[in-house]
Design an enzyme around this catalytic site. Sequence first.
Site, PDB file in Angstrom:
ATOM      1  N   SER A 114     -61.894  29.151  -4.420  1.00 32.58           N
ATOM      2  CA  SER A 114     -62.899  28.571  -3.310  1.00 32.58           C
ATOM      3  C   SER A 114     -62.281  28.375  -2.183  1.00 32.58           C
ATOM      4  CB  SER A 114     -63.936  27.603  -3.965  1.00 32.58           C
ATOM      5  OG  SER A 114     -64.833  27.018  -3.047  1.00 32.58           O
ATOM      6  N   TYR A 156     -64.860  18.711  -8.414  1.00 28.29           N
ATOM      7  CA  TYR A 156     -64.801  20.245  -8.260  1.00 28.29           C
ATOM      8  C   TYR A 156     -63.708  20.470  -7.311  1.00 28.29           C
ATOM      9  CZ  TYR A 156     -66.191  24.822  -6.322  1.00 28.29           C
ATOM     10  OH  TYR A 156     -66.385  26.120  -5.911  1.00 28.29           O
TER      11      TYR A 156
END
Length: 269
Positions: free
Chosen positions: A132, A145
């Site tokens: 990401s 996360y």
Amino acid sequence: MSKTIFITGASSGLGKAAAILFANKGWNVIATMRKPEQDAELAQLESVQLLPLDVTNLDQIQTVAQQVIGMGDIDVVFNNAGYGLFGPLEGTTDEQIVREIETNLLGVIRVTQAFIPHFREKGSGLFITTTSIGGLVTFPFNSVYHATKWALEGWSESLSYELSTVGIGVKTVSPGGIKTDFAGRSLVVAQHEAYTDSVANVSAVFSDPQRLEKYSTPEQIAEVVYEAATDGKSQLRYVAGEDAQATYALRLQVGDESFRQGISQRFFQ
């Protein structure tokens, strides 16, 4: 002879788009998800085989890996399964933390480990992992996360050295925002009353229509995955999407501290 890709997290979004793209490019696709019986689209494609896989289940990972290796050579493993965890750490349960790490980090490590012997014995193979832009920069209220995605970036970089000695490639694809139902299907939200206003401010920035306009489609990111799988380069990172590329370029340009201060001002002032 057609090549074969093994994909985790193929039920929706990027995983599904990648499965469709590779199938359309003539690849054999083994698409895995927790509940393949609920899929109506991929099952229609002749060169796609659906298999059940929960990446938090180590026994199932090992069983499925041996099953597909027994069916023939695998050329690419695309570690894509994962989801977001948003909210203040103080309001996050231990169960939420453990599941996030088991899915986003341990699942990738365990799937990869299960396929290394197959790649090593044939002297070739490629692991691609969806990280990401959140593995290269950070935003507020995403700490667990980010912990998983930054870990995947470091893990991939280190792993690339050792596996290159036995002919195996390692790559990461780092998307920015993707126009999917990620916020609905793939996002867990933790809450704590002490941070209500701050969370509202951050959520407002994330949901700004101008910001959403710059997000990529799953199909656009899938094209980057295909590029990584087929370009023959030893490149590690593929930052995918206009927003991600701009964000990462800015961090590199201004430096860590200035970038961090800019993020703070953007979300909280």
